[in-house]
Design an enzyme around this catalytic site. Structure first.
Site, mmCIF file in Angstrom:
data_model
loop_
_atom_site.group_PDB
_atom_site.id
_atom_site.type_symbol
_atom_site.label_atom_id
_atom_site.label_comp_id
_atom_site.label_asym_id
_atom_site.label_seq_id
_atom_site.Cartn_x
_atom_site.Cartn_y
_atom_site.Cartn_z
ATOM 1 C CD1 TRP A 132 -2.306 -2.124 1.614
ATOM 2 C CD2 TRP A 132 -3.111 -0.858 -0.040
ATOM 3 N NE1 TRP A 132 -3.398 -2.769 1.097
ATOM 4 C CE2 TRP A 132 -3.920 -2.014 0.079
ATOM 5 C CE3 TRP A 132 -3.440 0.067 -1.023
ATOM 6 C CZ2 TRP A 132 -5.023 -2.257 -0.739
ATOM 7 C CZ3 TRP A 132 -4.536 -0.171 -1.847
ATOM 8 C CH2 TRP A 132 -5.312 -1.315 -1.699
ATOM 9 C CG ASN A 137 6.469 0.835 -1.886
ATOM 10 O OD1 ASN A 137 7.355 1.657 -2.101
ATOM 11 N ND2 ASN A 137 6.329 0.246 -0.711
ATOM 12 C CD1 TRP A 138 -1.410 0.279 -4.406
ATOM 13 C CD2 TRP A 138 -1.601 0.120 -6.629
ATOM 14 N NE1 TRP A 138 -2.706 0.535 -4.741
ATOM 15 C CE2 TRP A 138 -2.855 0.436 -6.101
ATOM 16 C CE3 TRP A 138 -1.471 -0.031 -8.009
ATOM 17 C CZ2 TRP A 138 -3.972 0.609 -6.899
ATOM 18 C CZ3 TRP A 138 -2.589 0.148 -8.801
ATOM 19 C CH2 TRP A 138 -3.824 0.468 -8.247
ATOM 20 C CG ASN A 139 -2.246 5.420 -5.996
ATOM 21 O OD1 ASN A 139 -1.655 6.463 -6.245
ATOM 22 N ND2 ASN A 139 -3.545 5.287 -6.127
ATOM 23 C CB ILE A 140 3.974 7.052 -5.453
ATOM 24 C CG1 ILE A 140 4.770 5.759 -5.301
ATOM 25 C CG2 ILE A 140 4.758 8.220 -4.854
ATOM 26 C CD1 ILE A 140 5.073 5.343 -3.885
ATOM 27 C CG HIS A 166 2.388 6.133 0.269
ATOM 28 N ND1 HIS A 166 2.028 5.615 1.503
ATOM 29 C CD2 HIS A 166 3.716 6.391 0.356
ATOM 30 C CE1 HIS A 166 3.096 5.561 2.280
ATOM 31 N NE2 HIS A 166 4.132 6.028 1.605
ATOM 32 C CE1 TYR A 190 0.555 6.055 9.904
ATOM 33 C CE2 TYR A 190 2.670 6.882 9.142
ATOM 34 C CZ TYR A 190 1.930 5.953 9.836
ATOM 35 O OH TYR A 190 2.571 4.924 10.466
ATOM 36 C CG HIS A 200 -11.128 2.074 -2.212
ATOM 37 N ND1 HIS A 200 -10.146 2.725 -1.507
ATOM 38 C CD2 HIS A 200 -10.501 1.496 -3.266
ATOM 39 C CE1 HIS A 200 -8.979 2.547 -2.099
ATOM 40 N NE2 HIS A 200 -9.172 1.804 -3.172
ATOM 41 C CE1 TYR A 250 -27.081 -8.617 -15.431
ATOM 42 C CE2 TYR A 250 -24.954 -8.545 -14.328
ATOM 43 C CZ TYR A 250 -25.708 -8.538 -15.493
ATOM 44 O OH TYR A 250 -25.081 -8.445 -16.705
HETATM 45 C C1 LIG Z 1 -0.934 4.224 6.302
HETATM 46 C C2 LIG Z 1 0.296 4.496 5.461
HETATM 47 C C3 LIG Z 1 0.376 5.985 5.158
HETATM 48 C C4 LIG Z 1 1.522 4.062 6.265
HETATM 49 O O1 LIG Z 1 2.667 4.231 5.463
HETATM 50 P P1 LIG Z 1 4.073 3.622 5.940
HETATM 51 O O2 LIG Z 1 5.072 3.992 4.919
HETATM 52 O O3 LIG Z 1 3.885 2.176 6.249
HETATM 53 O O4 LIG Z 1 4.313 4.418 7.278
HETATM 54 P P2 LIG Z 1 5.574 4.438 8.258
HETATM 55 O O5 LIG Z 1 5.068 4.238 9.642
HETATM 56 O O6 LIG Z 1 6.627 3.504 7.753
HETATM 57 O O7 LIG Z 1 6.111 5.935 8.205
HETATM 58 C C5 LIG Z 1 6.105 6.697 7.066
HETATM 59 C C6 LIG Z 1 6.725 8.046 7.333
HETATM 60 O O8 LIG Z 1 6.262 8.604 8.554
HETATM 61 C C7 LIG Z 1 7.383 9.018 9.336
HETATM 62 N N1 LIG Z 1 7.085 8.865 10.751
HETATM 63 C C8 LIG Z 1 7.008 7.727 11.451
HETATM 64 N N2 LIG Z 1 6.719 8.016 12.741
HETATM 65 C C9 LIG Z 1 6.613 9.380 12.834
HETATM 66 C C10 LIG Z 1 6.320 10.298 13.892
HETATM 67 N N3 LIG Z 1 6.067 9.876 15.116
HETATM 68 N N4 LIG Z 1 6.271 11.612 13.587
HETATM 69 C C11 LIG Z 1 6.511 12.064 12.353
HETATM 70 N N5 LIG Z 1 6.796 11.237 11.306
HETATM 71 C C12 LIG Z 1 6.845 9.918 11.546
HETATM 72 C C13 LIG Z 1 8.492 8.091 8.898
HETATM 73 O O9 LIG Z 1 9.757 8.659 9.153
HETATM 74 C C14 LIG Z 1 8.244 7.988 7.425
HETATM 75 O O10 LIG Z 1 8.738 9.154 6.791
HETATM 76 P P3 LIG Z 1 9.361 9.129 5.309
HETATM 77 O O11 LIG Z 1 8.236 8.674 4.405
HETATM 78 O O12 LIG Z 1 9.755 10.547 5.081
HETATM 79 O O13 LIG Z 1 10.488 8.164 5.368
HETATM 80 C C15 LIG Z 1 0.279 3.688 4.125
HETATM 81 O O14 LIG Z 1 0.121 2.335 4.391
HETATM 82 C C16 LIG Z 1 -0.795 4.145 3.181
HETATM 83 O O15 LIG Z 1 -0.584 5.073 2.425
HETATM 84 N N6 LIG Z 1 -1.964 3.481 3.222
HETATM 85 C C17 LIG Z 1 -3.134 3.836 2.430
HETATM 86 C C18 LIG Z 1 -2.872 3.618 0.988
HETATM 87 C C19 LIG Z 1 -4.118 3.694 0.185
HETATM 88 O O16 LIG Z 1 -5.207 3.639 0.654
HETATM 89 N N7 LIG Z 1 -3.955 3.785 -1.088
HETATM 90 C C20 LIG Z 1 -5.055 3.810 -1.963
HETATM 91 C C21 LIG Z 1 -4.592 3.397 -3.269
HETATM 92 S S1 LIG Z 1 -5.896 3.110 -4.376
#
Ligand SMILES: CC(C)(COP(=O)(O)OP(=O)(O)OC[C@H]1O[C@@H](n2cnc3c(N)ncnc32)[C@H](O)[C@@H]1OP(=O)(O)O)[C@@H](O)C(=O)NCCC(=O)NCCS
Length: 494
Positions: free
Chosen positions: A383, A385-388, A391, A399, A424, A486
């Site tokens: 999640w 990495n597929w839709n940057i 994300h 987040y 969604h 349907y």
């Molecule tokens: C929920 C989600 C945001 C979590 O992402 P993740 O990469 O697993 O999150 P992480 O806990 O590893 O942390 C990500 C970032 O937060 C930062 N972070 C972690 N704890 C932190 C804190 N306490 N304070 C500030 N930043 C923090 C990390 O350093 C990291 O930063 P970086 O990206 O600059 O390296 C992700 O899974 C997501 O985007 N989910 C939804 C996706 C979605 O619905 N997509 C739809 C596509 S159709």
């Protein structure tokens, strides 16, 4: 394959090593006669790329004898250290092509040619003189202009921060609610037209949210700078006050223009910045290749949906209504193949061809629209990495602000998935004009799935679990919605 010989006591192992001395001398890993640069040679005399090690070259003529056996493992034993399965991978590809060719032929024999480009038009338009989806998209400009003018007023201080926030909240709520109202009061809006226009409005909602946040951050920085300057009673340095000479570097509030706003609206990102990275020029050959791919994959997607997906879905309705479990599973697995192929082509079409095309045209420099999600060993990696674009937006505007406010990581992740589940469901339920929550539940199920995969599976098993969830999860949701649609619209499934 994988049958390791039983472990022997150390003294016997040592003895075994010296047994075939004439042949085996010099076969120790990395010690081949070829010297340091040679690939390591395994116990059985194979290099890591599967070729016989240099140490296995024929012994000198003086030691030639009638002996033709060597102490060695079979290739498929893991103890042999053999790892060159390139041929097997090619075999997998050939088998995949052949089995799909068979499916393709079977489909053609059974249904004939179902591809019909005219029918695609009818999916968007019920009445050729009424274009509700297009009108809905054009009207979205009102919300864009409202966001820009709210920001302009905030920048000059003619409205307070709290009034500005209220106006933004009202505008954002209107962006989400207005298309819903139109979908329900305009019957000529088709489900496909509805998905398209609601998709545009959802993107707009995320963009305007980002626009509001980024401009607020700029005001906060400006206020902090003003305070610092007042306190130190100094004036800004020449370099600072003049900006970076020679570069079109925009600073707040110089960004609050129509041109800047519409550039942001059209570029393939959801996160606003005052100065986006720009590519130096438009590469015409790159642009033409992406355009060709866009057109080709669009045709391919439409063809696959009409020829393969629609008949399979229609054939799946009866077992679902009769709750014939074994037939339901058989239909589900049958649908999984075209559904997955279509999803993969869609991924390439949207995230690579289309986004790169638009970015190249608008000289938008950041082309990281996806990362290597196909190697995901955890659901969260997929999640993230597929839709940057989504994300990045989730991280920047949802987040991280939550984490900074002290919300714990699990709750913050759950909240992001909850919001994602809402969108969604919004994009499916409203255009279909029915509420079933399958998409919502599918997205929320990612939270326990992520926990399970992260806790119990890793490496290749984790990767396989992610692929299975993608291949099986999506057709389940598709069948649920189509079945219910349907039943609601035609009484009994076709
Ligand atoms: C929920 C989600 C945001 C979590 O992402 P993740 O990469 O697993 O999150 P992480 O806990 O590893 O942390 C990500 C970032 O937060 C930062 N972070 C972690 N704890 C932190 C804190 N306490 N304070 C500030 N930043 C923090 C990390 O350093 C990291 O930063 P970086 O990206 O600059 O390296 C992700 O899974 C997501 O985007 N989910 C939804 C996706 C979605 O619905 N997509 C739809 C596509 S159709």
């Amino acid at each position: 394959m994988g049958d390791r010989p039983p472990r022997e006591p150390a003294h016997r192992r040592r003895r075994t090593t010296t047994l075939g001395d004439g042949v085996r001398r010099g076969l120790r890993p990395g010690r081949g006669p070829g010297g340091e640069g040679d690939p390591p040679v395994t116990e059985a005399g194979y290099t890591s790329n599967g070729k016989p090690g240099k140490g296995t070259s024929p012994p000198p003529p003086s030691s030639w004898s009638s002996s033709c056996h060597t102490l060695q493992e079979s290739l498929l034993s893991s103890a042999s250290g053999y790892s060159n399965y390139r041929g097997i991978l090619n075999w997998c590809v050939v088998m995949l092509v052949l089995s799909n060719a068979r499916l393709f032929l079977e489909n053609l024999i059974k249904y004939g040619i179902l591809v019909d480009p005219i029918q695609v038009v009818s999916l968007f338009l019920k009445d050729p003189y009424s274009w509700p989806a297009a009108c809905l998209i054009i009207v979205s400009n009102v919300f864009i202009i409202a966001a820009l003018h709210t920001e302009r007023r905030l920048a000059v201080g003619s409205i307070s921060e709290s009034t500005g926030l209220k106006l933004h909240v009202f505008n954002l709520a209107a962006i989400l609610v207005f298309p819903v109202v139109i979908v329900f009061i305009v019957p000529s809006l088709t489900p496909v037209g509805g998905v398209l226009s609601l998709g545009v409005y959802t993107v707009l909602f995320m963009k305007m949210y980002s626009y509001k946040d980024t401009n607020r951050w700029c005001r906060e920085i400006r206020q902090a700078q003003v305070k610092r300057l007042t306190r130190s009673n100094s004036c800004p340095s020449v370099a600072q006050s003049n900006g970076r000479a020679g570069q079109a570097h925009v600073s707040y509030p110089g960004n609050l223009t129509y041109r800047d706003m519409y550039y942001f609206v059209f570029i393939p990102t959801l996160c606003y910045e005052l100065n986006f990275p720009r590519s130096p020029r438009i590469r015409k050959s790159f642009l033409m290749r992406r355009l060709f791919e866009m057109l080709f994959f669009m045709q391919l997607l439409v063809g696959l949906i009409q020829q393969w997906m629609v008949p399979t879905v229609q054939n799946s309705m009866k077992p679902f209504q009769e709750m014939d479990f074994s037939r339901m599973v058989e239909r589900l697995l049958k649908l999984a193949v075209p559904n997955h192929l279509i999803w993969l082509f869609f991924f390439y079409w949207f995230f690579h061809s289309s986004m790169n095309f638009v970015a190249e045209l608008l000289q938008f420099g950041d082309r990281e629209f996806y990362r290597d999600w196909w190697n995901s060993e955890t659901v969260t990696y997929f999640w993230s990495n597929w839709n940057i674009p989504v994300h990045k937006w989730c991280l920047r505007h949802f987040y991280k602000p939550m984490l900074r406010k002290g919300v714990n990581k699990f709750m913050a992740q759950t909240a992001v998935f909850l919001a994602s589940a809402f969108f969604h469901e919004y994009l499916v339920s409203i255009p279909l004009r029915m509420f079933r929550l399958w998409a919502f539940m599918g997205m929320m199920a990612q939270v326990p799935l992520a926990w399970f995969v992260g806790r119990f599976l890793n490496g290749n098993y984790g990767n396989a679990a992610v692929w299975i969830s993608l291949i099986i999860g999506q057709p389940v949701a598709v069948l649920m919605y189509v079945h219910d649609y349907y039943v609601i619209h035609y009484g009994t499934p076709a």
